[in-house]
Scaffold this active site. Structure first.
Site, PDB file in Angstrom:
ATOM      1  N   LYS A  78      -1.196  -3.487   1.006  1.00 53.63           N
ATOM      2  CA  LYS A  78      -2.211  -2.433   0.827  1.00 53.63           C
ATOM      3  C   LYS A  78      -3.559  -2.955   1.318  1.00 53.63           C
ATOM      4  O   LYS A  78      -3.896  -4.118   1.055  1.00 53.63           O
ATOM      5  CB  LYS A  78      -2.274  -2.059  -0.661  1.00 53.63           C
ATOM      6  CG  LYS A  78      -3.189  -0.887  -0.991  1.00 53.63           C
ATOM      7  CD  LYS A  78      -3.148  -0.555  -2.487  1.00 53.63           C
ATOM      8  CE  LYS A  78      -4.018   0.658  -2.810  1.00 53.63           C
ATOM      9  NZ  LYS A  78      -3.977   1.021  -4.246  1.00 53.63           N
ATOM     10  N   SER A 159      -3.255   6.024  -5.246  1.00 56.72           N
ATOM     11  CA  SER A 159      -3.907   5.644  -4.004  1.00 56.72           C
ATOM     12  C   SER A 159      -3.039   4.793  -3.081  1.00 56.72           C
ATOM     13  O   SER A 159      -3.344   4.666  -1.906  1.00 56.72           O
ATOM     14  CB  SER A 159      -5.183   4.865  -4.323  1.00 56.72           C
ATOM     15  OG  SER A 159      -4.859   3.631  -4.956  1.00 56.72           O
ATOM     16  N   SER A 183      -1.883   4.321  -9.594  1.00 59.42           N
ATOM     17  CA  SER A 183      -1.750   4.283  -8.136  1.00 59.42           C
ATOM     18  C   SER A 183      -0.527   3.559  -7.580  1.00 59.42           C
ATOM     19  O   SER A 183      -0.303   3.587  -6.373  1.00 59.42           O
ATOM     20  CB  SER A 183      -3.000   3.669  -7.505  1.00 59.42           C
ATOM     21  OG  SER A 183      -3.999   4.639  -7.459  1.00 59.42           O
TER      22      SER A 183
HETATM   23  N1  GLN Z   1      -5.690   8.549  -9.172  1.00 54.52           N
HETATM   24  C1  GLN Z   1      -6.486   7.701 -10.016  1.00 54.52           C
HETATM   25  C2  GLN Z   1      -7.907   7.690  -9.536  1.00 54.52           C
HETATM   26  O1  GLN Z   1      -8.190   8.342  -8.610  1.00 54.52           O
HETATM   27  C3  GLN Z   1      -5.913   6.329 -10.060  1.00 54.52           C
HETATM   28  C4  GLN Z   1      -6.266   5.498  -8.895  1.00 54.52           C
HETATM   29  C5  GLN Z   1      -5.704   4.127  -8.961  1.00 54.52           C
HETATM   30  O2  GLN Z   1      -4.850   3.825  -9.796  1.00 54.52           O
HETATM   31  N2  GLN Z   1      -6.211   3.270  -8.105  1.00 54.52           N
HETATM   32  O3  GLN Z   1      -8.739   7.032 -10.072  1.00 54.52           O
END
Ligand code: GLN
Length: 502
Positions: A78, A159, A183
């Protein structure tokens, strides 16, 4: 012989060890898949040379009898993990062109274990999002298409959407992800793969671009539970460079995998049965409970009474920490510097030119969602609002952690759906941040409590899209999570895959 790109991490490791193929063949096969799947936009940067160099070393190590745990395994990283000498962007314009002079602790462990890097995976900008639509480098496409006849392009989740899409499309056998509030788990569920977020502190955060430091955790995403265990076993471990790193030995999770659930209690939290819960999701959840009963477990009804406050608390705490963490992007130290508003800098009174440069850089460099979070975070931390929002959210966080502690006095693991719906169409929720945030409703509580949690693909929706089940475990009990995940995997027999269109 099966196509090399169909092999799992354990399959590659064992086949290479047995001499069924060379590591170079594996690296070349996956690099060709990556190059052939650019339509998915899963990678921000391809690094076939890195994968090839590691593969050559793996073949030499095999000849010398010095194989390592991940020799011959090429993976995706990532783009939140700093990789030495290789551009690291967090999918943001503000870091475009940033080439770290250091390697993140987690990726270093992977290279030390013999793995190679196929490329840097696309993601939501600074890991903020649930659909991968906030990336500066364009959204990732899910390899899946709905059977509803719409043929709409689907979100891979976020994400870690690039990681999810790449593993599901067989562009890499496994990938790193990070999970701040879901995410790893939500994108894994959207594309029909597995993913685990360990206990907070298991994986070092050193060298991972910070979003919300008290929540951020690295974890693994792969096609099955065993591979998640293999990868996490390499990624985890104490690191003196991260003050929140757990100083605990890393168990042999793969070696202790065991799908026998006899004597185990599985909690079903009643507060997760939301009003109007999607029928496919409710049915899969019931089936999951039945699968674990079949594996020998006993189902117990539990209560996590503060669940409904988790999402609001998360969307105060995470932006608050983000607003502080992202203050470092000022046009001086990293990546982008925008002087457009700073024309005639030298003619401005002392300090003004510098302020103008900061402002111009941040205005041009951050995307809309990142700016939204910085504004929310700055607001909830400001004098006069701090107690009303930030302190309250921290109190709720404590209550949520207590809910879990109480529940775990009655059960060993908790079973819930991973997300409230199957993958949605790109664009469907991007104009409505609240609808997007709601997607994290089942994932966020475990993050706030720092608990290990994983998603395992369990069923297809009526429209033929993957649905995931989440297992939440006690702190430090990744083994219990993986074992319950394995019991589900064996009984769900999920082997559906996206038809290749890219
Ligand atoms: N979707 C969540 C956010 O936008 C979690 C993101 C994540 O876990 N990095 O904050």
């Amino acid at each position: 012989m099966t196509l090399l790109t169909e092999l799992t991490v354990a399959g590659i490791r064992d086949g290479h060890r047995a001499g069924d193929f060379t590591a170079v063949e594996v690296a070349e096969a996956f690099s060709a898949s990556v190059a052939g799947a650019r339509a998915l936009n899963a990678f921000i940067l391809e690094t076939p040379d890195h994968a090839l160099a590691a593969a050559r070393q793996a073949d030499a190590d095999r000849a010398a009898g010095t194989l390592k745990p991940l020799s011959a395994v090429p993976i995706g990283i990532k783009d939140l993990f700093a990789t030495k000498g290789v551009q690291t962007t967090a999918a943001s314009h503000i870091l475009e062109g940033f080439v770290p002079p250091y390697e993140s602790s987690v990726s270093q462990k992977l290279w030390d274990a013999g793995a190679g890097m196929l490329g840097k995976l696309n993601m939501d900008q600074f890991a903020m999002g649930s659909s991968n639509e906030t990336s500066y480098f364009g959204n990732v496409l899910s390899p899946w298409r709905s059977a509803d006849g719409s043929n709409a392009a689907l979100a891979p989740g976020g994400s870690s959407g690039g990681s999810a899409s790449a593993v599901a499309a067989r562009l890499c056998p496994a990938a790193t992800g990070t999970d701040t509030g879901g995410s790893i788990r939500q994108p894994a569920a959207f594309v029909g793969i597995s993913g685990i977020k360990p206990t907070y502190g298991r994986c070092s955060r050193w060298g991972i671009v910070a979003f919300a430091s008290s929540l951020d955790q690295a974890g693994s995403m792969a096609r099955d539970v065993r591979d998640c265990a293999v990868m996490l076993g390499v990624m985890a471990g104490h690191d003196a460079k991260d003050a929140t790193s757990l100083n605990l030995p890393v168990p042999d999770w793969e070696g202790a995998l065991n799908a026998d659930m006899r004597g185990k209690k599985v909690g079903i939290p009643r507060e997760y049965r939301l009003d109007g819960i999607d029928a496919d999701i409710a049915a899969m959840w019931d089936k999951g409970a039945k699968m674990l009963t079949d594996a020998g477990a006993e189902i117990v009804d539990i209560s996590l009474p503060h669940t409904k406050y988790a999402l609001p608390a998360y969307y105060i705490i995470a932006p608050a920490e983000a607003s502080s963490n992202l203050a470092r992007y000022d046009g001086v130290r990293y990546g982008l510097r925008d002087l457009s508003d700073g024309a005639g800098l030298q003619d401005m009174p002392a300090g003004e030119g510098l302020q103008a440069m900061y402002a111009a850089t941040r205005a041009a460099g951050f995307g809309a969602e990142v700016k939204r979070r910085i504004m929310i975070g700055t607001y909830v931390l400001s004098a006069g609002f701090y107690d009303a929002y930030y302190t309250q959210a921290q109190k709720i966080r404590t209550l949520i952690a207590r809910d879990f502690a109480d529940a775990f006095s009655r059960c060993d693991v908790i079973l819930t759906p991973t997300a409230p719906s199957a993958a949605f169409a790109l664009g469907e929720r991007s104009a409505d941040p609240l609808a997007m945030y709601l997607n994290d409703v089942f994932a966020v509580p475990a993050s706030l409590a720092g608990l290990p949690a994983m998603s395992v693909p369990a069923a297809l929706s009526a429209d033929g899209l993957p649905l995931g089940l989440q297992i939440i475990g006690k702190a430090f009990d990744e083994q219990g999570v993986l074992n319950a995940g394995l019991a589900l995997e064996q009984r769900a027999g999920f082997n559906a895959r996206a038809e290749k269109w890219w």
